[in-house]
Design an enzyme around this catalytic site. Structure first.
Site, PDB file in Angstrom:
ATOM      1  N   PRO A  62      59.808  66.640  26.039  1.00  0.00           N
ATOM      2  CG  PRO A  62      59.111  65.456  27.537  1.00  0.00           C
ATOM      3  CD  PRO A  62      59.836  66.871  27.162  1.00  0.00           C
ATOM      4  CG  MET A  64      56.363  60.462  21.457  1.00  0.00           C
ATOM      5  SD  MET A  64      56.785  58.780  22.633  1.00  0.00           S
ATOM      6  CE  MET A  64      56.832  57.920  20.721  1.00  0.00           C
ATOM      7  CB  CYS A 147      50.823  62.845  26.607  1.00  0.00           C
ATOM      8  SG  CYS A 147      50.143  62.042  24.638  1.00  0.00           S
ATOM      9  CE  LYS A 187      56.244  68.687  28.893  1.00  0.00           C
ATOM     10  NZ  LYS A 187      54.971  69.053  29.045  1.00  0.00           N
TER      11      LYS A 187
END
Length: 318
Positions: A62, A64, A147, A187
């Protein structure tokens, strides 16, 4: 079955498969220690089934502004079997935009298998967001615990910062799982700031597994530094420690772990799987060179017919 908090977790790397070079790992493994004592796994519960799709041996991370519907459409034209992830969607966005959810959650049917990644640190909103997203029939729901962006881990107090509170992550995954009917996953990094020992990583995994049905972790094999490094630097500066990943495979045999970080070619993906990785996730290499990476996934990783033998065939698939 909880681990003893005082236990010492030695890092042991499995031997290379016969005939396979270890060049990929460039000396990042620690020496094999036959006398090492593994940490105790958290549970013997089986992993949830992944549904009708082939297992996530290969997935696209994933990202952004990158893994949006347009990129995923292209990726699916090239590979039928690669697992695709959405961009992270913040739980509060889903809750507050419940009358406009197609904008954030809708996707074409042929993008399956596809995973929704959610971000957030509010249990109530994570539960509500998951319940709303469940109607869109994703194949898995993933919580972002990796993140390091200041907007996410700093002001937002989620992402990689959640690794500092495994108790909360366990509760969050329990809430997410209770509001969907598909498998759930996390994750994460291998650590955050000075909380980067293998023992602390084991405690994080153990707590989440013991408090929720989570049986799949995507492990970015670098720690995150929340102060002083940009997100881009956090993808390059902290050293890769693949030995942490392979030790988790040994110490939590009932959990599936996907390896993420530093793998940029299909040969490296294949080598990682041959050396025992449950799966491999690739990020920017799959975005910047989609044909060079995804064009080989179905044949070389899954042993299935490729969708097309040349990128020139792609327009004919529209």
């Amino acid at each position: 079955m909880a681990m003893r908090s005082a236990a010492k977790h030695a890092l042991v790397t499995p031997p290379l498969a016969p005939g396979i070079s270890g060049a990929l790992f460039r000396g990042r493994f620690s020496p094999r220690n036959p006398g090492a004592r593994p940490c105790r796994a958290a549970s013997s519960s089986p992993a949830p089934a992944a549904g009708k799709h082939l297992p996530p041996l290969f997935s696209v991370a994933p990202m952004m502004d990158w893994t949006d519907n347009h990129y995923r459409t292209l990726a699916r034209l090239i590979s039928r079997h690669a697992w695709l992830y959405t961009e992270m969607v913040v739980a509060e966005t889903i809750v507050h935009q419940k009358d406009n959810l197609d904008r954030f959650l809708a996707f074409p049917e042929d993008q399956h298998p596809i995973v929704l990644q959610i971000g957030g640190s509010n249990l109530e909103n994570l539960a509500k967001a998951t319940k709303l997203a469940n109607a869109y029939s994703y194949d898995e729901i993933n919580l972002n615990c990796g993140c390091p962006s200041g907007k996410v881990a700093g002001h937002g107090c989620f992402g990689a910062r959640l690794m500092l509170d495994p108790e909360f992550v366990g509760d969050a995954m329990s809430a997410i799982a209770a509001n969907c009917d598909v498998p759930v996953s996390v994750k994460c990094r291998i650590g955050v700031d000075d909380h980067d020992s293998y023992e602390e990583l084991c405690e994080f995994v153990d707590k989440v597994v013991s408090k929720s049905p989570t049986r799949h972790f995507i492990i970015h094999a670098r720690k995150a530094l929340l102060n002083g490094l940009s997100p881009a630097e956090n993808r390059k500066v902290p050293p890769l420690k693949y030995e942490y990943y392979f030790a988790l495979l040994r110490d939590f045999p009932q959990v599936k772990f996907t390896l993420n970080g530093g793998i940029t070619t299909i040969d490296e993906v294949s080598l990682s799987i041959r050396q025992g990785a449950n799966g491999v996730m690739v990020g920017r290499a799959a975005y910047n060179n989609p044909w060079n990476m995804l064009g080989h996934v179905d044949g070389e990783i899954y042993g299935k017919p490729t969708r097309c033998i040349s990128r020139r065939q792609l327009p004919g698939l529209w």
